[in-house]
Enzyme design. Structure first.
Site, PDB file in Angstrom:
ATOM      1  N   ARG A 180      24.938  39.422   5.733  1.00  0.00           N
ATOM      2  CA  ARG A 180      24.300  38.155   5.358  1.00  0.00           C
ATOM      3  C   ARG A 180      24.916  36.955   6.078  1.00  0.00           C
ATOM      4  O   ARG A 180      24.235  35.973   6.332  1.00  0.00           O
ATOM      5  CB  ARG A 180      24.355  37.963   3.842  1.00  0.00           C
ATOM      6  N   LYS A 225      16.499  52.396 -11.259  1.00  0.00           N
ATOM      7  CA  LYS A 225      15.573  52.061 -12.353  1.00  0.00           C
ATOM      8  C   LYS A 225      14.108  51.974 -11.939  1.00  0.00           C
ATOM      9  O   LYS A 225      13.754  51.197 -11.060  1.00  0.00           O
ATOM     10  CB  LYS A 225      15.993  50.734 -12.984  1.00  0.00           C
ATOM     11  N   GLY A 244      20.335  45.203  -0.105  1.00  0.00           N
ATOM     12  CA  GLY A 244      21.099  45.800  -1.190  1.00  0.00           C
ATOM     13  C   GLY A 244      21.666  47.149  -0.797  1.00  0.00           C
ATOM     14  O   GLY A 244      22.188  47.325   0.299  1.00  0.00           O
ATOM     15  N   GLY A 250      15.985  42.109  -4.166  1.00  0.00           N
ATOM     16  CA  GLY A 250      14.943  41.657  -5.095  1.00  0.00           C
ATOM     17  C   GLY A 250      13.873  40.820  -4.406  1.00  0.00           C
ATOM     18  O   GLY A 250      12.682  40.968  -4.683  1.00  0.00           O
TER      19      GLY A 250
HETATM   20  C1  3PG Z   1      20.950  39.355  -4.216  1.00  0.00           C
HETATM   21  O1  3PG Z   1      22.027  39.798  -3.820  1.00  0.00           O
HETATM   22  O2  3PG Z   1      20.084  40.070  -4.730  1.00  0.00           O
HETATM   23  C2  3PG Z   1      20.667  37.903  -4.005  1.00  0.00           C
HETATM   24  O3  3PG Z   1      21.759  37.251  -3.447  1.00  0.00           O
HETATM   25  C3  3PG Z   1      20.239  37.269  -5.297  1.00  0.00           C
HETATM   26  O4  3PG Z   1      21.240  37.381  -6.254  1.00  0.00           O
HETATM   27  P1  3PG Z   1      20.845  37.439  -7.778  1.00  0.00           P
HETATM   28  O5  3PG Z   1      20.082  38.725  -7.986  1.00  0.00           O
HETATM   29  O6  3PG Z   1      22.124  37.384  -8.543  1.00  0.00           O
HETATM   30  O7  3PG Z   1      19.955  36.247  -8.055  1.00  0.00           O
HETATM   31 MG    MG Z   2      19.701  41.099  -6.997  1.00  0.00          MG
END
Ligand code: 3PG
Ligand code: MG
Length: 393
Positions: A36, A197, A350, A373
């Site tokens: 990132r 999930k 992720g 997300g």
């Molecule tokens: C992530 O890592 O999914 C983003 O940086 C968003 O973080 P968050 O899900 O805690 O809002």
């Molecule tokens: Mg997240």
């Protein structure tokens, strides 16, 4: 849709607030994966070359509106500095007096990183007073935090309402690539979903089902699918309240003639531990006392085969508990198959990004998203608040 990007901004000598997503994994105060940070560099470099006074801000973790040393952004400043090839100052304040003085001290072409936005309760609440203070630090705003674009927080939407707002290259690029999957995918289009999930993934599964030619399901969430098909899943992860929704999805897939590939064999163990007793069993033969922790070898080959002729691939979520070596083989095989596919390959952020990086395959895919997300919500067809906040070109 084209967002108005940072190239169009007149930034020389002006204070530019850049919202980045520096929510990076840390171990003992050290950044263990700087994907990132690297992804933020092109936008920052352009701003610095043009003589902007750059004020970077980000969240890190979920400190819930309170100061928490575990989530200080301080360790990110030197990593960013190294990537940018110049010093990045850090101020241990978000938008108070210390932050204001630090910004006042910035010269043209200099960079400052503010403390974790989520140390302030106003950030997640999108509180107007906090958004005012944050916006007051700058003349212009650039959003490059694709990973946080699904959050309607002060630094994402509040500030964009208060300052001339532009998209950075990362945000604009992510939106462009991911939208291509929704609008114009070359076929066959295969989506591979994993992770623990089902409840997190149902909306995107529904949306993807309408667009893909086949769906491949592994990871912890596959056990709810297996249960929906009437199989015993032993002590595997299982979301009873999702079974009906999964059944409906499988019926819709059948009706539309879209194959949904599920595991036919799984690696089960008595515990989630490296040294637990384990074996490979048929997917309809998981006994009580055993949990499925990876897809089996036959399944891994079938999933790889399902990817081999794909012209477009989207992959999100590991196939098993890949952090533990005995349960990593399925994720590794799928990662290799994604990397080997000729078509356009996109991997969601992720865990799947981490798995790919760990296997040294990160640059073998066309696009490695910095958003987990956010990429899923975009593929659900939702309008992300962080995207809606930026004017179109
Ligand atoms: C992530 O890592 O999914 C983003 O940086 C968003 O973080 P968050 O899900 O805690 O809002
Ligand atoms: Mg997240």
């Amino acid at each position: 849709m084209e967002l108005r990007t940072v190239e169009r901004a007149d930034v020389a000598g002006r204070r530019v607030l850049v919202r980045d997503d520096f929510n990076v994994p840390l171990e003992g105060g050290r950044v263990t994966d700087d994907l990132r940070v690297r992804a933020a560099v092109p936008t920052l470099r352009l701003l610095l070359e043009r003589g902007a006074r750059v004020v970077c801000c980000s969240h890190l973790g979920r400190p819930k509106g309170k100061r928490d040393e575990r989530y200080t952004l301080a360790p990110v400043a030197p990593v960013l500095g190294e990537r940018l090839g110049r010093r990045v100052a850090f101020v241990d304040d978000v938008a108070g007096q210390a932050a204001r003085s630090a910004v006042d001290g910035l010269g043209d072409g200099e960079v400052l990183l503010l403390q974790n936005l989520r140390f302030e309760p106003g950030e997640e609440a999108n509180d107007p007073e906090f958004a005012d203070r944050l916006a007051a630090l700058a003349d212009l705003y650039v959003d490059d935090a694709f990973g946080a674009a699904h959050r309607a927080h002060a630094s994402v939407v509040g500030v964009a309402e208060r300052l001339p707002a532009y998209a950075g290259f990362l945000l604009a690029g992510e939106v462009k690539v991911l939208s291509r999957l929704l609008e114009d995918p070359e076929r066959p289009f295969v989506a591979v979903l994993g992770g623990s999930k089902v409840s997190d993934k149902l909306a995107v599964l529904d949306s993807l089902l309408a667009r893909v030619d086949r769906l491949v399901v592994g990871g912890g969430m596959c056990f709810t699918f297996l249960a929906a098909e009437g199989h015993e899943v032993g002590d595997s992860l299982f979301e009873a309240d999702q079974v009906d929704a999964v059944k409906a999805l499988l019926v819709a897939a059948e009706r539309d003639g879209k194959p949904v590939l599920l595991p036919t064999d799984v690696v089960v163990a008595t515990e989630v531990a490296e040294d637990a007793e384990r074996r490979t069993v048929p997917a309809d033969g998981i006994e009580k006392g055993w949990k499925g922790l990876d897809i089996g070898p036959e399944t891994a080959e079938a999933f790889a085969a399902a990817l081999s002729d794909a012209r477009t691939v989207f992959w999100n979520g590991p196939m098993g508990v890949f952090e533990l070596a005995p349960f990593a083989a399925g994720t590794r095989r799928v990662a290799e198959a994604v990397a080997a596919a000729d078509g356009f390959t996109v991997v969601g952020g992720g865990d799947s990004a981490a798995a790919l990086a760990e296997l040294g395959l990160a640059d073998r895919v066309d696009h490695l998203s910095t958003g987990g997300g956010a990429s899923l919500e975009l593929l659900e067809g939702k309008t992300l608040p962080g995207v809606a906040a930026i004017p179109t070109a």
